[in-house]
Write a protein that holds these residues in place. Structure first.
Motif, PDB file in Angstrom:
ATOM      1  N   PHE A  41       0.825  -1.203   0.000  1.00 34.64           N
ATOM      2  CA  PHE A  41       0.000   0.000   0.000  1.00 34.64           C
ATOM      3  C   PHE A  41       0.865   1.261   0.000  1.00 34.64           C
ATOM      4  CE2 PHE A  41      -2.179   3.260   2.660  1.00 34.64           C
ATOM      5  CZ  PHE A  41      -3.195   3.583   1.772  1.00 34.64           C
ATOM      6  N   VAL A  42       1.940   1.245   0.770  1.00 36.11           N
ATOM      7  CA  VAL A  42       2.847   2.405   0.804  1.00 36.11           C
ATOM      8  C   VAL A  42       3.460   2.634  -0.585  1.00 36.11           C
ATOM      9  CG1 VAL A  42       5.022   3.270   1.740  1.00 36.11           C
ATOM     10  CG2 VAL A  42       3.333   2.240   3.268  1.00 36.11           C
ATOM     11  N   THR A  43       3.793   1.552  -1.267  1.00 38.10           N
ATOM     12  CA  THR A  43       4.304   1.682  -2.636  1.00 38.10           C
ATOM     13  C   THR A  43       3.260   2.331  -3.542  1.00 38.10           C
ATOM     14  OG1 THR A  43       5.720  -0.262  -2.375  1.00 38.10           O
ATOM     15  CG2 THR A  43       5.197   0.407  -4.625  1.00 38.10           C
ATOM     16  N   SER A  44       2.001   1.920  -3.394  1.00 39.65           N
ATOM     17  CA  SER A  44       0.924   2.514  -4.188  1.00 39.65           C
ATOM     18  C   SER A  44       0.743   3.991  -3.850  1.00 39.65           C
ATOM     19  CB  SER A  44      -0.386   1.758  -3.947  1.00 39.65           C
ATOM     20  OG  SER A  44      -0.295   0.420  -4.375  1.00 39.65           O
ATOM     21  N   LEU A  45       0.861   4.334  -2.568  1.00 40.99           N
ATOM     22  CA  LEU A  45       0.761   5.738  -2.164  1.00 40.99           C
ATOM     23  C   LEU A  45       1.840   6.569  -2.849  1.00 40.99           C
ATOM     24  CD1 LEU A  45       0.054   5.747   1.695  1.00 40.99           C
ATOM     25  CD2 LEU A  45      -1.526   6.381  -0.134  1.00 40.99           C
ATOM     26  N   ASP A  46       3.040   6.020  -2.936  1.00 37.94           N
ATOM     27  CA  ASP A  46       4.131   6.742  -3.598  1.00 37.94           C
ATOM     28  C   ASP A  46       3.794   7.010  -5.067  1.00 37.94           C
ATOM     29  OD1 ASP A  46       5.683   6.879  -1.324  1.00 37.94           O
ATOM     30  OD2 ASP A  46       6.801   5.047  -1.769  1.00 37.94           O
ATOM     31  N   GLU A  47       3.160   6.037  -5.718  1.00 30.40           N
ATOM     32  CA  GLU A  47       2.775   6.224  -7.116  1.00 30.40           C
ATOM     33  C   GLU A  47       1.739   7.337  -7.247  1.00 30.40           C
ATOM     34  OE1 GLU A  47       1.533   2.562  -8.878  1.00 30.40           O
ATOM     35  OE2 GLU A  47       3.298   1.465  -8.188  1.00 30.40           O
ATOM     36  N   VAL A  48       0.777   7.362  -6.311  1.00 22.45           N
ATOM     37  CA  VAL A  48      -0.259   8.399  -6.348  1.00 22.45           C
ATOM     38  C   VAL A  48       0.353   9.772  -6.053  1.00 22.45           C
ATOM     39  CG1 VAL A  48      -2.422   9.194  -5.302  1.00 22.45           C
ATOM     40  CG2 VAL A  48      -2.079   6.760  -5.775  1.00 22.45           C
ATOM     41  N   LYS A  49       1.301   9.814  -5.135  1.00 27.28           N
ATOM     42  CA  LYS A  49       2.016  11.074  -4.862  1.00 27.28           C
ATOM     43  C   LYS A  49       2.652  11.628  -6.131  1.00 27.28           C
ATOM     44  CE  LYS A  49       3.733  10.385  -0.138  1.00 27.28           C
ATOM     45  NZ  LYS A  49       4.985  10.204   0.628  1.00 27.28           N
ATOM     46  N   ASN A  50       3.122  10.726  -6.980  1.00 25.79           N
ATOM     47  CA  ASN A  50       3.816  11.130  -8.198  1.00 25.79           C
ATOM     48  C   ASN A  50       2.868  11.446  -9.353  1.00 25.79           C
ATOM     49  OD1 ASN A  50       6.389  10.899  -7.056  1.00 25.79           O
ATOM     50  ND2 ASN A  50       6.483   8.707  -7.496  1.00 25.79           N
ATOM     51  N   GLY A  51       1.559  11.471  -9.064  1.00 25.76           N
ATOM     52  CA  GLY A  51       0.609  11.910 -10.079  1.00 25.76           C
ATOM     53  C   GLY A  51      -0.283  10.838 -10.657  1.00 25.76           C
ATOM     54  N   HIS A  52      -0.045   9.577 -10.307  1.00 29.27           N
ATOM     55  CA  HIS A  52      -0.918   8.510 -10.790  1.00 29.27           C
ATOM     56  C   HIS A  52      -2.190   8.453  -9.933  1.00 29.27           C
ATOM     57  CE1 HIS A  52       2.180   6.999 -13.496  1.00 29.27           C
ATOM     58  NE2 HIS A  52       3.053   7.136 -12.500  1.00 29.27           N
ATOM     59  N   SER A  53      -3.132   7.635 -10.345  1.00 33.25           N
ATOM     60  CA  SER A  53      -4.314   7.372  -9.529  1.00 33.25           C
ATOM     61  C   SER A  53      -4.492   5.871  -9.388  1.00 33.25           C
ATOM     62  CB  SER A  53      -5.558   8.012 -10.137  1.00 33.25           C
ATOM     63  OG  SER A  53      -5.511   9.417  -9.989  1.00 33.25           O
ATOM     64  N   MET A  54      -5.238   5.458  -8.378  1.00 32.47           N
ATOM     65  CA  MET A  54      -5.289   4.044  -8.031  1.00 32.47           C
ATOM     66  C   MET A  54      -6.673   3.672  -7.508  1.00 32.47           C
ATOM     67  SD  MET A  54      -2.948   1.492  -7.827  1.00 32.47           S
ATOM     68  CE  MET A  54      -1.420   2.421  -7.668  1.00 32.47           C
ATOM     69  N   VAL A  55      -7.106   2.445  -7.830  1.00 32.14           N
ATOM     70  CA  VAL A  55      -8.306   1.856  -7.237  1.00 32.14           C
ATOM     71  C   VAL A  55      -7.918   0.491  -6.690  1.00 32.14           C
ATOM     72  CG1 VAL A  55     -10.652   1.026  -7.626  1.00 32.14           C
ATOM     73  CG2 VAL A  55      -9.850   3.042  -8.844  1.00 32.14           C
ATOM     74  N   LYS A  56      -8.303   0.213  -5.443  1.00 34.59           N
ATOM     75  CA  LYS A  56      -8.046  -1.088  -4.842  1.00 34.59           C
ATOM     76  C   LYS A  56      -9.359  -1.645  -4.271  1.00 34.59           C
ATOM     77  CE  LYS A  56      -3.457  -1.695  -5.040  1.00 34.59           C
ATOM     78  NZ  LYS A  56      -2.826  -2.857  -5.690  1.00 34.59           N
ATOM     79  N   PHE A  57      -9.514  -2.962  -4.366  1.00 38.56           N
ATOM     80  CA  PHE A  57     -10.661  -3.660  -3.793  1.00 38.56           C
ATOM     81  C   PHE A  57     -10.133  -4.598  -2.712  1.00 38.56           C
ATOM     82  CE2 PHE A  57     -11.749  -2.333  -8.000  1.00 38.56           C
ATOM     83  CZ  PHE A  57     -13.097  -1.996  -7.957  1.00 38.56           C
ATOM     84  N   GLN A 332      -1.992  -6.201  -8.047  1.00 37.24           N
ATOM     85  CA  GLN A 332      -3.255  -6.257  -8.771  1.00 37.24           C
ATOM     86  C   GLN A 332      -4.329  -5.444  -8.039  1.00 37.24           C
ATOM     87  OE1 GLN A 332      -4.683 -10.344  -8.944  1.00 37.24           O
ATOM     88  NE2 GLN A 332      -3.781 -10.789  -6.947  1.00 37.24           N
ATOM     89  N   PRO A 333      -5.399  -5.075  -8.723  1.00 38.44           N
ATOM     90  CA  PRO A 333      -6.423  -4.225  -8.091  1.00 38.44           C
ATOM     91  C   PRO A 333      -7.119  -4.869  -6.893  1.00 38.44           C
ATOM     92  CG  PRO A 333      -6.664  -4.204 -10.481  1.00 38.44           C
ATOM     93  CD  PRO A 333      -5.663  -5.268 -10.162  1.00 38.44           C
ATOM     94  N   VAL A 334      -7.257  -6.184  -6.919  1.00 40.38           N
ATOM     95  CA  VAL A 334      -7.946  -6.889  -5.833  1.00 40.38           C
ATOM     96  C   VAL A 334      -6.929  -7.435  -4.840  1.00 40.38           C
ATOM     97  CG1 VAL A 334      -9.404  -8.861  -5.237  1.00 40.38           C
ATOM     98  CG2 VAL A 334      -9.922  -7.496  -7.281  1.00 40.38           C
ATOM     99  N   VAL A 335      -7.120  -7.089  -3.567  1.00 41.87           N
ATOM    100  CA  VAL A 335      -6.262  -7.605  -2.504  1.00 41.87           C
ATOM    101  C   VAL A 335      -7.125  -8.480  -1.601  1.00 41.87           C
ATOM    102  CG1 VAL A 335      -4.752  -7.052  -0.569  1.00 41.87           C
ATOM    103  CG2 VAL A 335      -4.816  -5.542  -2.569  1.00 41.87           C
ATOM    104  N   ARG A 336      -6.818  -9.756  -1.563  1.00 39.36           N
ATOM    105  CA  ARG A 336      -7.561 -10.685  -0.698  1.00 39.36           C
ATOM    106  C   ARG A 336      -6.971 -10.633   0.707  1.00 39.36           C
ATOM    107  NH1 ARG A 336     -10.851 -14.342  -3.245  1.00 39.36           N
ATOM    108  NH2 ARG A 336     -10.663 -14.505  -5.519  1.00 39.36           N
ATOM    109  N   LEU A 337      -7.830 -10.448   1.693  1.00 37.05           N
ATOM    110  CA  LEU A 337      -7.385 -10.436   3.086  1.00 37.05           C
ATOM    111  C   LEU A 337      -7.494 -11.844   3.649  1.00 37.05           C
ATOM    112  CD1 LEU A 337      -9.042  -7.116   4.305  1.00 37.05           C
ATOM    113  CD2 LEU A 337      -6.640  -7.519   3.777  1.00 37.05           C
ATOM    114  N   MET A 338      -6.350 -12.456   3.871  1.00 39.59           N
ATOM    115  CA  MET A 338      -6.316 -13.814   4.402  1.00 39.59           C
ATOM    116  C   MET A 338      -6.614 -13.798   5.901  1.00 39.59           C
ATOM    117  SD  MET A 338      -5.761 -15.552   1.765  1.00 39.59           S
ATOM    118  CE  MET A 338      -5.085 -15.462   0.102  1.00 39.59           C
TER     119      MET A 338
END
Length: 437
Positions: A41-57, A332-338
């Protein structure tokens, strides 16, 4: 084991978990077993900080910790200087509607906007005033006016012009009315007109239902509706980034309530809205936006009324076929919570015991051996494998601690043996039965 927990956080944790809900504060103190998810998630946040956008399920069984995970994401994102907002889907809140239910979701999002200095929400006014101060500073510098004088009412037109100019640069749709309302907020801000400020906030939060009322109070011709609320969210995202924030993260929980929409056409319209958001984010049509959805496996995979019933979403949300419980793909967009392992549950109960003692300034006579005994009793009961959830384990354990605090002479082993397994899952088969095609 406790690490700098505050009394307010301890109270929030204990009271919320005893009530069967996730605490808004302090979730980082009771986090176990989610390190890989948080790192990704922190990696994804870094991408969004850099101007990208993200959707996660975030997908998991009922009671598996989806809501907890969203609150944990909040804590992490706030520390990364994101503006964060949370809302639950309900029978009256959804993504698409023609009877006010979509703008009701928007209003819930705006009510719950949080920043690091106001993590409990209600930060919209604070953000507006911070942005206005930035505009004031830039206007004073550009016009050669002293900062001590720029708030004088005689400079109101200059500041309003600067506000409108800045808003027009930031917005795509609805910018004129958006800018007009922010100007009205500023006018109320420097003239101490609380009523005008309240009217402006009411408009920005989507609480006006008629154009006539908005025109009378603010002089604008439009209001935020089921049709344009998503554009307003994108406008706010750009505004927050222009202020120096990393991005705008929106968490939407209880997606089961989209699954429960009884009419197939209305359900599909909501899934179509999810598809629009998904495409906007991954095709680069919006920037610095992070949207999280949380739901059960049924919400995702049911091919008759779940997300997979909408073919365009099914193709985008298909799970990596090479993923296993040991080999995870968090990109991937879907994160399964084990499910938490027994060792992780044990560590969690240890933490809760310490927080409970800290909160009540006491030391309950429950040892690590007692926690093991409690877990053995609970996990060996009939139905535990099928029905037992972390929510139930936590609530039963805290209920026992609460009884022991008030009645020190009670027999712990007897209390452990009286714990019962309950099926708290919603009856999704009943939902299927009432579907109107």
């Amino acid at each position: 084991m406790l690490n700098n927990i505050k009394p307010k956080e301890a109270t929030a944790i204990i009271n919320s978990l005893l009530g069967g809900v996730v605490p808004k504060l302090g979730v980082q103190h009771i986090t176990v077993g989610r390190s890989p998810e948080i790192e990704a998630f922190v990696t994804s946040l870094d991408e969004v900080k850099n101007g990208h956008s993200m959707v996660k399920f975030w997908i998991g069984d009922f009671g598996s910790g989806k809501s907890f995970m969203l609150h944990l994401l909040n804590t992490v994102a706030l520390k990364q200087k994101f503006v964060v907002a949370n809302a639950d889907f309900t029978p009256d809140n959804r993504l698409y509607a023609n009877d006010g239910k979509a703008v009701a979701l928007y209003s819930a999002i705006m009510d719950n906007i949080a920043i690091q200095t106001k993590p409990e929400g209600g930060a919209l006014a604070t953000l507006l005033e911070k942005w206005i101060e930035q505009v004031l500073t830039r206007t004073a510098e550009a016009q050669g006016i002293a900062l001590t004088d720029i708030r004088d009412e005689k400079y109101l037109p200059k500041v309003q012009a600067a506000i409108m100019s800045t808003i027009q640069e930031l917005t795509d749709v609805g910018g004129f009315d958006f800018g007009t309302v922010v100007m009205k907020y500023y006018e109320g801000y420097i003239t101490d007109n609380d009523l005008l400020r309240r009217h402006a906030l009411k408009w920005l939060k989507g609480e006006y239902r008629t154009k006539t009322e908005a025109r009378q109070d603010l002089g604008v011709r439009e209001v935020i509706t089921d049709v344009n609320y998503y554009d307003m969210l994108k406008n706010f995202g750009r505004l927050f980034v222009s202020m120096g924030y990393s991005g705008f993260m929106i968490n939407l929980d209880e997606a089961i309530n989209l699954y429960k929409i009884s009419t197939a056409p209305m359900r599909e319209k909501n899934y179509e809205k999810i598809l629009t958001i998904y495409n906007d984010c991954f095709q680069g049509k919006v920037s610095h936006l992070f949207i999280n959805f949380a739901g059960t496996r049924e919400v995702l995979e049911n091919e008759r009324r779940g997300l997979f019933s909408y073919q365009a979403l099914k193709s985008r949300l298909a799970i990596n076929k090479f993923e296993t419980s040991e080999i995870r793909d968090f990109a991937q967009p879907v994160v399964r919570l084990m499910p938490l392992t027994h060792d992780e549950v044990f560590v969690l109960l240890q933490k809760l015991k310490e927080i409970f003692d800290f909160n009540y300034q006491t030391t309950i006579d429950v040892s690590d051996a007692d926690i093991h005994a409690f877990m053995e009793e609970l996990f060996n009961k009939p139905g535990a494998n099928e029905f037992l959830t972390p929510r139930e384990v936590i609530r039963d354990f805290l209920n026992i601690l609460s009884l022991l605090r008030q009645n020190p002479g009670l027999n712990k082993q007897q209390l452990f043996s009286e714990v019962q397994i309950r099926d708290e899952r919603p009856n999704e088969s009943a939902v299927d039965a009432i579907e109107v095609l």
